[in-house]
Design a protein around this motif. Structure first.
Motif, PDB file in Angstrom:
ATOM      1  N   ASP A   1      33.942  48.516  39.668  1.00  0.00           N
ATOM      2  CA  ASP A   1      34.691  47.301  39.348  1.00  0.00           C
ATOM      3  C   ASP A   1      34.327  46.238  40.377  1.00  0.00           C
ATOM      4  O   ASP A   1      34.061  46.562  41.531  1.00  0.00           O
ATOM      5  CB  ASP A   1      36.194  47.572  39.388  1.00  0.00           C
ATOM      6  N   ASN A   2      34.331  44.975  39.956  1.00  0.00           N
ATOM      7  CA  ASN A   2      34.089  43.896  40.911  1.00  0.00           C
ATOM      8  C   ASN A   2      35.392  43.382  41.531  1.00  0.00           C
ATOM      9  O   ASN A   2      35.379  42.602  42.462  1.00  0.00           O
ATOM     10  CB  ASN A   2      33.316  42.740  40.261  1.00  0.00           C
ATOM     11  N   PHE A   3      36.519  43.817  40.990  1.00  0.00           N
ATOM     12  CA  PHE A   3      37.851  43.454  41.472  1.00  0.00           C
ATOM     13  C   PHE A   3      38.079  41.951  41.503  1.00  0.00           C
ATOM     14  O   PHE A   3      38.834  41.447  42.313  1.00  0.00           O
ATOM     15  CB  PHE A   3      38.149  44.119  42.827  1.00  0.00           C
ATOM     16  N   LYS A   4      37.423  41.253  40.568  1.00  0.00           N
ATOM     17  CA  LYS A   4      37.655  39.816  40.414  1.00  0.00           C
ATOM     18  C   LYS A   4      38.589  39.532  39.249  1.00  0.00           C
ATOM     19  O   LYS A   4      39.060  38.415  39.096  1.00  0.00           O
ATOM     20  CB  LYS A   4      36.322  39.094  40.213  1.00  0.00           C
ATOM     21  N   GLY A   5      38.832  40.527  38.403  1.00  0.00           N
ATOM     22  CA  GLY A   5      39.751  40.385  37.290  1.00  0.00           C
ATOM     23  C   GLY A   5      39.213  39.515  36.179  1.00  0.00           C
ATOM     24  O   GLY A   5      38.040  39.138  36.150  1.00  0.00           O
ATOM     25  N   ASP A   6      40.075  39.219  35.238  1.00  0.00           N
ATOM     26  CA  ASP A   6      39.727  38.340  34.129  1.00  0.00           C
ATOM     27  C   ASP A   6      40.961  37.532  33.745  1.00  0.00           C
ATOM     28  O   ASP A   6      42.032  37.686  34.340  1.00  0.00           O
ATOM     29  CB  ASP A   6      39.159  39.125  32.947  1.00  0.00           C
ATOM     30  N   ALA A   7      40.822  36.689  32.760  1.00  0.00           N
ATOM     31  CA  ALA A   7      41.910  35.789  32.376  1.00  0.00           C
ATOM     32  C   ALA A   7      43.135  36.535  31.855  1.00  0.00           C
ATOM     33  O   ALA A   7      44.254  36.060  31.981  1.00  0.00           O
ATOM     34  CB  ALA A   7      41.413  34.804  31.319  1.00  0.00           C
ATOM     35  N   GLN A   8      42.939  37.717  31.277  1.00  0.00           N
ATOM     36  CA  GLN A   8      44.060  38.450  30.684  1.00  0.00           C
ATOM     37  C   GLN A   8      44.878  39.225  31.717  1.00  0.00           C
ATOM     38  O   GLN A   8      46.090  39.255  31.648  1.00  0.00           O
ATOM     39  CB  GLN A   8      43.559  39.425  29.627  1.00  0.00           C
ATOM     40  N   ILE A   9      44.203  39.883  32.654  1.00  0.00           N
ATOM     41  CA  ILE A   9      44.936  40.772  33.567  1.00  0.00           C
ATOM     42  C   ILE A   9      44.933  40.316  35.012  1.00  0.00           C
ATOM     43  O   ILE A   9      45.599  40.906  35.855  1.00  0.00           O
ATOM     44  CB  ILE A   9      44.397  42.215  33.506  1.00  0.00           C
ATOM     45  N   GLY A  10      44.184  39.276  35.323  1.00  0.00           N
ATOM     46  CA  GLY A  10      44.099  38.848  36.714  1.00  0.00           C
ATOM     47  C   GLY A  10      43.280  39.836  37.520  1.00  0.00           C
ATOM     48  O   GLY A  10      42.707  40.775  36.995  1.00  0.00           O
ATOM     49  N   ALA A  11      43.234  39.618  38.814  1.00  0.00           N
ATOM     50  CA  ALA A  11      42.411  40.451  39.680  1.00  0.00           C
ATOM     51  C   ALA A  11      43.201  41.638  40.208  1.00  0.00           C
ATOM     52  O   ALA A  11      44.222  41.458  40.869  1.00  0.00           O
ATOM     53  CB  ALA A  11      41.869  39.625  40.838  1.00  0.00           C
ATOM     54  N   PRO A  12      42.760  42.848  39.896  1.00  0.00           N
ATOM     55  CA  PRO A  12      43.421  44.014  40.472  1.00  0.00           C
ATOM     56  C   PRO A  12      43.109  44.100  41.961  1.00  0.00           C
ATOM     57  O   PRO A  12      42.119  43.552  42.433  1.00  0.00           O
ATOM     58  CB  PRO A  12      42.804  45.191  39.711  1.00  0.00           C
TER      59      PRO A  12
ATOM     60  N   THR B   1      34.398  58.605  42.987  1.00  0.00           N
ATOM     61  CA  THR B   1      33.652  57.650  43.795  1.00  0.00           C
ATOM     62  C   THR B   1      33.946  56.262  43.254  1.00  0.00           C
ATOM     63  O   THR B   1      33.692  55.991  42.081  1.00  0.00           O
ATOM     64  CB  THR B   1      32.133  57.926  43.737  1.00  0.00           C
ATOM     65  N   LEU B   2      34.480  55.402  44.115  1.00  0.00           N
ATOM     66  CA  LEU B   2      34.807  54.034  43.733  1.00  0.00           C
ATOM     67  C   LEU B   2      33.719  53.105  44.256  1.00  0.00           C
ATOM     68  O   LEU B   2      33.448  53.064  45.447  1.00  0.00           O
ATOM     69  CB  LEU B   2      36.162  53.640  44.323  1.00  0.00           C
ATOM     70  N   VAL B   3      33.077  52.392  43.331  1.00  0.00           N
ATOM     71  CA  VAL B   3      32.001  51.474  43.677  1.00  0.00           C
ATOM     72  C   VAL B   3      32.477  50.045  43.421  1.00  0.00           C
ATOM     73  O   VAL B   3      32.941  49.748  42.320  1.00  0.00           O
ATOM     74  CB  VAL B   3      30.729  51.760  42.843  1.00  0.00           C
ATOM     75  N   VAL B   4      32.366  49.206  44.437  1.00  0.00           N
ATOM     76  CA  VAL B   4      32.709  47.787  44.278  1.00  0.00           C
ATOM     77  C   VAL B   4      31.414  47.031  44.052  1.00  0.00           C
ATOM     78  O   VAL B   4      30.584  46.914  44.950  1.00  0.00           O
ATOM     79  CB  VAL B   4      33.456  47.244  45.516  1.00  0.00           C
ATOM     80  N   ALA B   5      31.228  46.548  42.834  1.00  0.00           N
ATOM     81  CA  ALA B   5      29.994  45.853  42.469  1.00  0.00           C
ATOM     82  C   ALA B   5      30.213  45.122  41.149  1.00  0.00           C
ATOM     83  O   ALA B   5      31.153  45.406  40.410  1.00  0.00           O
ATOM     84  CB  ALA B   5      28.838  46.849  42.324  1.00  0.00           C
ATOM     85  N   ASP B   6      29.326  44.202  40.860  1.00  0.00           N
ATOM     86  CA  ASP B   6      29.350  43.481  39.585  1.00  0.00           C
ATOM     87  C   ASP B   6      28.488  44.249  38.601  1.00  0.00           C
ATOM     88  O   ASP B   6      27.269  44.224  38.665  1.00  0.00           O
ATOM     89  CB  ASP B   6      28.814  42.063  39.786  1.00  0.00           C
ATOM     90  N   TRP B   7      29.138  44.958  37.697  1.00  0.00           N
ATOM     91  CA  TRP B   7      28.428  45.794  36.740  1.00  0.00           C
ATOM     92  C   TRP B   7      27.726  44.980  35.646  1.00  0.00           C
ATOM     93  O   TRP B   7      26.969  45.520  34.856  1.00  0.00           O
ATOM     94  CB  TRP B   7      29.371  46.807  36.111  1.00  0.00           C
ATOM     95  N   THR B   8      27.951  43.674  35.601  1.00  0.00           N
ATOM     96  CA  THR B   8      27.323  42.853  34.557  1.00  0.00           C
ATOM     97  C   THR B   8      25.906  42.436  34.904  1.00  0.00           C
ATOM     98  O   THR B   8      25.224  41.851  34.088  1.00  0.00           O
ATOM     99  CB  THR B   8      28.161  41.589  34.284  1.00  0.00           C
TER     100      THR B   8
END
Length: 93
Positions: free
Chosen positions: A55-66, A85-92
């Motif tokens: 997850d990038n943990f930036k959220g989106d318009a619907q749920i906000g940033a976790p 294993t938790l990976v912080v990255a932009d999967w897009t």
């Protein structure tokens, strides 16, 4: 380790969906895209061989940033952290 550990993690996953994910993940290596607060990762980790969640943990318009800290705490409290294993990255990208 409890297959019910995910029930204490907040999130948008119904209990029945968590059970279905547990059935699908049983004994497998799982890649999850979108961690949010870790509810589905914890659900799958109860039966999976291992879960990698990104997850990038930036959220989106619907749920906000976790919160990364909250997700990490939920995973740690589940007693399943050794299987996640938790990976912080932009999967897009």
């Amino acid at each position: 380790m409890s297959i019910d550990a995910f029930l204490t993690v907040p999130g948008h996953l119904y209990d029945s969906e968590g059970r279905h994910l547990q059935d699908l993940a049983k004994g497998k290596k799982v890649l999850e895209i979108g961690t949010h607060l870790g509810r589905s990762a914890v659900a799958m980790a109860a039966t999976a061989f291992h879960v990698t969640t990104i997850d990038n943990f930036k959220g989106d318009a619907q749920i906000g940033a976790p919160s990364l800290a909250e997700a990490m705490e939920n995973i740690q409290n589940s007693n399943l952290a050794d299987k996640i294993t938790l990976v912080v990255a932009d999967w897009t990208k």
